[in-house]
Write an enzyme that holds these catalytic residues in place. Structure first.
Site, PDB file in Angstrom:
ATOM      1  N   ASP A  41      27.467  83.847 -37.929  1.00 45.69           N
ATOM      2  CA  ASP A  41      27.011  84.420 -36.672  1.00 45.69           C
ATOM      3  C   ASP A  41      28.242  84.897 -35.890  1.00 45.69           C
ATOM      4  O   ASP A  41      29.358  84.412 -36.133  1.00 45.69           O
ATOM      5  CB  ASP A  41      26.257  83.343 -35.882  1.00 45.69           C
ATOM      6  CG  ASP A  41      25.982  83.768 -34.455  1.00 45.69           C
ATOM      7  OD1 ASP A  41      25.341  84.824 -34.270  1.00 45.69           O
ATOM      8  OD2 ASP A  41      26.415  83.060 -33.519  1.00 45.69           O
ATOM      9  N   TYR A  45      28.633  85.911 -31.943  1.00 46.03           N
ATOM     10  CA  TYR A  45      28.956  85.508 -30.569  1.00 46.03           C
ATOM     11  C   TYR A  45      28.806  84.001 -30.371  1.00 46.03           C
ATOM     12  O   TYR A  45      27.728  83.459 -30.571  1.00 46.03           O
ATOM     13  CB  TYR A  45      28.107  86.299 -29.578  1.00 46.03           C
ATOM     14  CG  TYR A  45      28.348  87.774 -29.762  1.00 46.03           C
ATOM     15  CD1 TYR A  45      29.593  88.317 -29.459  1.00 46.03           C
ATOM     16  CD2 TYR A  45      27.385  88.602 -30.333  1.00 46.03           C
ATOM     17  CE1 TYR A  45      29.861  89.660 -29.683  1.00 46.03           C
ATOM     18  CE2 TYR A  45      27.643  89.947 -30.556  1.00 46.03           C
ATOM     19  CZ  TYR A  45      28.889  90.460 -30.230  1.00 46.03           C
ATOM     20  OH  TYR A  45      29.154  91.781 -30.471  1.00 46.03           O
ATOM     21  N   ARG A  54      23.067  84.685 -20.423  1.00 49.68           N
ATOM     22  CA  ARG A  54      22.916  84.344 -21.840  1.00 49.68           C
ATOM     23  C   ARG A  54      21.456  84.024 -22.178  1.00 49.68           C
ATOM     24  O   ARG A  54      20.924  84.479 -23.188  1.00 49.68           O
ATOM     25  CB  ARG A  54      23.819  83.157 -22.172  1.00 49.68           C
ATOM     26  CG  ARG A  54      23.635  82.572 -23.563  1.00 49.68           C
ATOM     27  CD  ARG A  54      23.945  83.567 -24.646  1.00 49.68           C
ATOM     28  NE  ARG A  54      23.958  82.951 -25.977  1.00 49.68           N
ATOM     29  CZ  ARG A  54      23.931  83.640 -27.108  1.00 49.68           C
ATOM     30  NH1 ARG A  54      23.896  84.967 -27.075  1.00 49.68           N
ATOM     31  NH2 ARG A  54      23.944  83.032 -28.275  1.00 49.68           N
ATOM     32  N   SER A 104      24.689  89.404 -37.359  1.00 49.33           N
ATOM     33  CA  SER A 104      24.613  89.276 -35.905  1.00 49.33           C
ATOM     34  C   SER A 104      23.503  90.125 -35.287  1.00 49.33           C
ATOM     35  O   SER A 104      23.144  91.180 -35.810  1.00 49.33           O
ATOM     36  CB  SER A 104      25.961  89.707 -35.310  1.00 49.33           C
ATOM     37  OG  SER A 104      25.872  89.911 -33.912  1.00 49.33           O
ATOM     38  N   ASN A 105      22.984  89.634 -34.158  1.00 48.25           N
ATOM     39  CA  ASN A 105      22.054  90.419 -33.341  1.00 48.25           C
ATOM     40  C   ASN A 105      22.722  91.659 -32.759  1.00 48.25           C
ATOM     41  O   ASN A 105      22.044  92.606 -32.361  1.00 48.25           O
ATOM     42  CB  ASN A 105      21.544  89.562 -32.170  1.00 48.25           C
ATOM     43  CG  ASN A 105      20.324  88.735 -32.530  1.00 48.25           C
ATOM     44  OD1 ASN A 105      19.619  89.024 -33.498  1.00 48.25           O
ATOM     45  ND2 ASN A 105      20.075  87.697 -31.750  1.00 48.25           N
TER      46      ASN A 105
END
Lengths: 230, 230
Positions: free
Chosen positions: A12, A14, A43, A120-121
């Site tokens: 991942d 972040y 967040r 990752s998103n």
């Protein structure tokens, strides 16, 4: 313990590879006394918006979602956000540093010939800028982004990018995340999952646990490398 | 404004029909000074778990999710939760009251012959207990639960229960929720959406807005009933 035969390690981005602490620092600098509340709500809303959009098939690039979440959070907290502050906060995502142990850990894995990836998103440009900014250029075989499948974690199609890219079964991938919900989502999907629990949080109660847990990225090394190479 | 031809009005349950304030009150009574933090995190985790499970097709009844979220939240906040306190907090969900204006609003709609329904993440038993406890027995034509489709809002299959039950098109249903994300999810799905913004919050930034907004459940009446019957 038998050495698992991992075909790749996928990270991942972040919070796991890139330290987002500087975002909170700048928030505190811009809005003294409100920085922590703002960065926490920001967040939370960033994730919430990604989940709602994933559930309702309303994809929007993660950078734009991040911006939406920031604007909402300031409204919610009655913080006056001018265009300059908005740009400065958003630009922090282009200059994230790595956690202290990360570069050495990735280099050791790379030297040992372990294929590495990011899943990752984030949209591709966002991730690539962060990779460069953190000095990680050339360390990864694949950078896998939500952009390709137009949805977000924990939906199957985004996790499925990894076994497809590395041409292996999900359980042959060691998926590493500092986000408990992501480490659990990865386990649900079928990866071998490693939770980097940097903050010492309790595990979310979702009837599944990552197979492995540590507090630093380097804690994955004993699982992957022969003792002599560490 | 032309009077829309609604075929039914469908309500969200928790926070919209049923006041969950008593849960927070008991939390404060059990854990003085921590009640607000606990009830906020509990609610956040309850939703988060429902979204993650919906995305990853890991349905679990909402009552069980609510219990998981409570246990996690206490762990996270380092609150010692004994079995008695856990049971007392969970039991609050069986004795929720309605907001002051709700019963009268529902009775006026019922008298005017408007078909009414509930569409909730809650499991059927949970909702039915709340309906009885709030004195709303007999007011609804359909009580629609996540249990039937084994997923949660904002996924299409749970919203789809309403047009199916009332045999009409989504836009012919006025969907009423006090949760901004649910009111937006309903709009995304195709309902005519009414957000009861009790707390005066800003709207979430998800590129869609409910068609209507008010601060009390009775604010839907002018939209639905001829002026003489109010």
């Amino acid at each position: 313990m038998p050495v698992p035969d991992f075909r790749a390690i996928v990270f991942d981005a972040y919070g796991t590879l890139f330290d987002v602490h500087s975002v909170a620092s700048l928030a505190e600098q811009l809005f003294p006394g409100r920085g922590e509340a703002l960065s926490m709500l920001w967040r939370q809303k960033q994730l919430e918006y990604s989940w709602l959009r994933a559930m309702s098939r309303r994809y929007k690039p993660f950078r734009d979602i991040t911006r939406d979440a920031l604007i909402f959070s300031c409204e919610r907290l009655a913080i006056a956000l001018d265009e300059t502050s908005l740009q400065r906060l958003m630009n922090q995502y282009s200059s994230l540093s790595a956690f202290p142990e990360n570069l050495q850990t990735l280099r050791l894995l790379r030297q040992a010939g372990v294929p590495l990836g990011i899943l990752s998103n984030g949209n591709r440009e966002m991730i690539e800028v962060s990779v460069r900014s953190a000095g990680m250029t050339g360390l990864f075989d694949h950078i896998l982004s939500s952009e390709t499948v137009q949805t977000f974690k924990t939906q199957d199609p985004i996790y499925a990018l990894a076994p497809e890219a590395f041409a292996c079964r999900p359980e042959q991938i060691l998926f590493v995340s500092s986000n408990g919900w992501d480490a659990i989502g990865a386990r649900w999907y079928g990866f071998t999952s490693f939770w980097i629990n940097r903050a010492g949080l309790p595990l979310d109660r979702l009837d599944a646990a990552p197979q492995h847990q540590g507090s630093l990225l380097s804690d994955i090394l004993p699982l992957v490398l022969p003792a002599s190479s560490q």
